[in-house]
Design a protein around this motif. Structure first.
Motif, PDB file in Angstrom:
ATOM      1  N   ASN A   1       5.147   8.870   0.215  1.00 48.99           N
ATOM      2  CA  ASN A   1       4.403  10.078   0.547  1.00 48.99           C
ATOM      3  C   ASN A   1       4.178  10.921  -0.714  1.00 48.99           C
ATOM      4  O   ASN A   1       4.711  12.026  -0.852  1.00 48.99           O
TER       5      ASN A   1
ATOM      6  N   THR B   1       0.826  -1.213   0.000  1.00 49.92           N
ATOM      7  CA  THR B   1       0.000   0.000   0.000  1.00 49.92           C
ATOM      8  C   THR B   1       0.856   1.258   0.000  1.00 49.92           C
ATOM      9  O   THR B   1       0.365   2.340  -0.330  1.00 49.92           O
TER      10      THR B   1
ATOM     11  N   GLY C   1      -0.855  11.456   3.097  1.00 53.87           N
ATOM     12  CA  GLY C   1      -1.694  10.302   3.370  1.00 53.87           C
ATOM     13  C   GLY C   1      -3.179  10.583   3.436  1.00 53.87           C
ATOM     14  O   GLY C   1      -3.956   9.700   3.793  1.00 53.87           O
TER      15      GLY C   1
ATOM     16  N   PRO D   1      -8.010   9.523   5.445  1.00 50.85           N
ATOM     17  CA  PRO D   1      -6.754   8.803   5.228  1.00 50.85           C
ATOM     18  C   PRO D   1      -6.915   7.760   4.125  1.00 50.85           C
ATOM     19  O   PRO D   1      -7.935   7.074   4.051  1.00 50.85           O
ATOM     20  N   TYR D   2      -5.900   7.666   3.290  1.00 53.19           N
ATOM     21  CA  TYR D   2      -5.973   6.782   2.131  1.00 53.19           C
ATOM     22  C   TYR D   2      -4.551   6.354   1.791  1.00 53.19           C
ATOM     23  O   TYR D   2      -3.623   7.169   1.828  1.00 53.19           O
ATOM     24  N   PRO D   3      -4.316   5.082   1.474  1.00 51.42           N
ATOM     25  CA  PRO D   3      -2.948   4.636   1.190  1.00 51.42           C
ATOM     26  C   PRO D   3      -2.434   5.197  -0.132  1.00 51.42           C
ATOM     27  O   PRO D   3      -3.216   5.426  -1.065  1.00 51.42           O
TER      28      PRO D   3
ATOM     29  N   THR E   1       1.922   2.725   2.614  1.00 47.37           N
ATOM     30  CA  THR E   1       1.596   3.530   3.793  1.00 47.37           C
ATOM     31  C   THR E   1       2.823   3.838   4.646  1.00 47.37           C
ATOM     32  O   THR E   1       2.945   4.930   5.199  1.00 47.37           O
TER      33      THR E   1
END
Length: 300
Positions: free
Chosen positions: A101, A95, A127, A154-156, A97
């Motif tokens: 960035n 992902t 993120g 929030p989202y990967p 995560t």
């Protein structure tokens, strides 16, 4: 003189096992050969993993494979497969995560602000997928996000890699509809523990909950809080209960799609706060009462 170092926790020891490019490559090789091909291709051979990782020294390879065995890898006779935690490690890494960035500059999407009706834009940074109205003050009042922010989820990074922003915008809101629905039914989809519902300015609100609620300008939002992992989500109660009646049929009958459309529609309705409930009035004069357990009824 310094005292003895404290004993390392099991968590620290487990994470230390992953501190190796070779071990991560072994997990990737196992995943590619035992998970991606399908649910019934669960094992692969020693030689297949060793060849994929590209290590000629058998002793070095065996050392790293042994460090992973039991926690992340299981041996079955002459074959190997990942444990579920091994699969989770690979999925999490993919992902992005933990390591990536990316930033996606603001772009307009085919939707409008529920507050002022102006076109909205979406961008991705740190993120978060942020939905913003350039024409008004928005609904989120915090220096973390720019003026005009309506939602920040929030989202990967994998969710925006090779995906156009309009698609990512729709997917992130549909994804969180599933999160909200689960939490509105009383359990956390992340850890499986209980969730409590907090109305704004409700007695007994924790400092964390109060801090999050004070940064939103809509009076009809609720806080969903996991009592174990601490996950907090602020959402509209009628969009979080859109998978059950009366809201399910209301949205379906009016062809309001799940995701952003349902959230924005619910946000646009007037709210009347009562001592132990909230009453929302729709554009077509329907009235829905939400109690503190997120039970919804249609008011006659």
């Amino acid at each position: 003189m310094n005292g003895p170092l404290p004993a390392r926790s099991h968590d620290a020891l487990v994470f230390s096992v992953l501190d190796s490019e070779i071990r991560l490559a072994i997990l990737d090789a196992l995943y590619d050969r035992t998970v991606e091909p399908g649910p019934f291709s669960g094992e692969t051979s020693y030689s297949s993993i060793k060849e994929a990782v590209g290590i000629d020294d058998s002793g070095q390879f065996n050392y790293h494979l042994d460090r992973l065995t039991d926690e992340f890898v299981i041996k079955f006779g002459d074959a190997y497969r990942l444990t579920e935690r091994g699969r989770e490690i690979v999925r999490l890494r993919r992902t992005g995560t933990l390591t990536e960035n990316p930033r996606v500059a603001p772009e307009p999407v085919d939707s409008s602000c529920y507050l002022c009706g102006a076109p909205i834009e979406v961008f991705y940074a740190n993120g978060f997928m942020v939905t913003r109205c350039p024409s008004c003050a928005g609904a989120v009042d915090t220096e973390i996000f720019p003026t005009g922010t309506i939602s920040a989820l929030p989202y990967p990074p994998s969710g925006v890699d090779g995906v156009d922003i309009e698609t990512a915008f729709e997917r992130v809101h549909r994804r969180f509809m599933c999160v909200y629905r689960a939490m509105a039914r009383g359990f956390c989809p992340t850890c499986g523990h209980d969730v409590r519902v907090t109305f704004p300015r409700h007695e007994g609100v924790s400092d964390d909950e109060a801090d999050l609620l004070q940064h939103v300008t809509h009076d009809g939002l609720v806080m969903l809080s996991c009592t174990y992992c601490g996950q907090h989500r602020v959402t509209h109660p009628l969009s979080a209960t859109d998978d059950r009646d009366p809201m399910a049929h209301y949205f379906i009958d009016r062809t309001v799609d799940p995701g952003w459309d349902r959230l924005a529609t619910a946000l646009s309705w007037d709210v009347d706060r009562r001592e132990d409930a909230m009453v929302f009035e729709t554009d077509d004069a329907a009235r829905f009462v939400v109690d503190e357990q997120l039970d919804v009824s249609r008011e006659a």
